[in-house]
Enzyme design. Structure first.
Site, PDB file in Angstrom:
ATOM      1  N   GLU A  43       0.820  -1.200   0.000  1.00 34.51           N
ATOM      2  CA  GLU A  43       0.000   0.000   0.000  1.00 34.51           C
ATOM      3  C   GLU A  43       0.857   1.255   0.000  1.00 34.51           C
ATOM      4  OE1 GLU A  43      -3.730   1.801   2.555  1.00 34.51           O
ATOM      5  OE2 GLU A  43      -1.841   1.393   3.583  1.00 34.51           O
TER       6      GLU A  43
ATOM      7  N   CYS B  50      -7.575  10.059   6.057  1.00 30.86           N
ATOM      8  CA  CYS B  50      -7.589   9.929   7.522  1.00 30.86           C
ATOM      9  C   CYS B  50      -6.241  10.379   8.078  1.00 30.86           C
ATOM     10  CB  CYS B  50      -7.874   8.489   7.918  1.00 30.86           C
ATOM     11  SG  CYS B  50      -9.534   7.933   7.493  1.00 30.86           S
TER      12      CYS B  50
END
Length: 314
Positions: A59, A197
């Site tokens: 990721e 976030c």
């Protein structure tokens, strides 16, 4: 990783009940900070198993390449962003399969539906890899992290590569107080599958060591935060490697730190487990951060407790 367990216990003891956009409900605190000395080991949670290379490393490299399409991750068997792409697909007029309304909550409560969801998700993954046009339409998550990090839209129509810029500034002016990368772009937040976030991070150089502080506006403490800790600790190592520095601290500052109501029992189970020794990170030295692959990153000595499953709130 006592710092992480202390955060979990702090929320259980002091959290306020709050509603949220997913309809799941949370207990939450506002404003919390953890510090990890990266010289003492790599901060990979040991009270449950995390798939470090498959999920965390792949990721982060996806972000660093400026990619925003889940097809790349699916090809590496990383399904961490799938729910948001899948949601876009099942809400479209082209989707003709079983009703997937509120699929995250329903799967947690209904085993039969969970099996249907798993089947539909598998079909989605297969089509994402086989059908380039489908992947382009439903796999792109909008201008999420990678886009903002590597191609922030400037007022003059050009783009800004924040990662390349911050590396240049660390090398040229390590005492700068402007060593900042931000993913929070108010002009594009509504176009993102999920607004950032982990919103921005700042580097700090002292005594030949690179430290990083992350501000995270919203923190899913059971599922997300262990990944966030490991991801930004890894990022600090990669940037330090790029700039010829040692690593210092990772400082994790949280805004709304919450435990979802359907994660409370899992958190309590985790708190019964004794933390184990931290693993050691190894990365290919001298290789550019922009050329890194998952094969260049590994941890040794990782001996965690078994994984604990919990549903993702979408």
């Amino acid at each position: 990783m006592q710092q992480y367990l202390q955060l979990c216990q702090h929320i259980l003891n002091n959290g306020h009940k709050k509603e949220d956009r997913t309809g799941t409900g949370t207990i939450s605190v506002f404003g919390y900070q953890m510090r990890f000395n990266l010289q003492e080991g790599f901060p990979l949670v040991t009270t449950k198993r995390l798939a470090f290379r498959t999920l965390i490393a792949s990721e982060l490299l996806w972000f660093l390449k400026g990619d925003t399409n889940v097809r790349t991750l699916i090809a590496e068997r990383n399904y961490i962003w799938n729910e948001w792409a899948f949601e876009k697909w099942v809400k479209s007029s082209e989707y003709m399969g079983p009703d997937m309304t509120n699929f995250g909550l329903r799967a947690a409560q209904d085993e039969a539906f969970a099996n249907v969801l798993e089947e539909q998700m598998q079909l989605f993954n297969e089509r994402m890899l086989a059908d380039e046009a489908f992947a382009a339409k439903y796999g792109d998550l909008g201008p999420v992290y990678g886009k903002q990090w590597r191609s922030w839209p400037a007022a003059n129509g050009e783009t800004i590569d924040q990662i390349a810029n911050v590396i240049e500034q660390i090398n040229k002016n390590p005492d700068s107080r402007r060593l900042i990368v931000t993913a929070w772009n108010p002009a594009e937040v509504d176009e993102m599958a999920l607004p950032p976030c982990h919103t921005f991070f700042q580097f700090y150089v002292a005594d030949g060591k690179l430290s990083c502080q992350l501000y995270q506006r919203s923190a899913d403490v059971f599922l997300g935060v262990p990944f966030n800790i490991a991801s930004y600790a890894l990022l600090t190592h990669l940037i330090a490697n790029e700039c010829g520095l040692e690593v210092g601290e990772f400082v994790h500052t949280l805004g709304d730190a919450h435990i979802y109501s359907n994660h409370i029992e899992q958190v309590k189970e985790q708190l019964t487990r004794e933390p184990r020794a931290l693993p050691t990170l190894h990365i290919t030295e001298g290789k550019s951060i922009f050329d890194m692959t998952v094969a260049d990153i590994k941890v040794e000595g990782y001996d965690p407790h078994p994984s604990i499953k919990a549903p993702i709130a979408v």
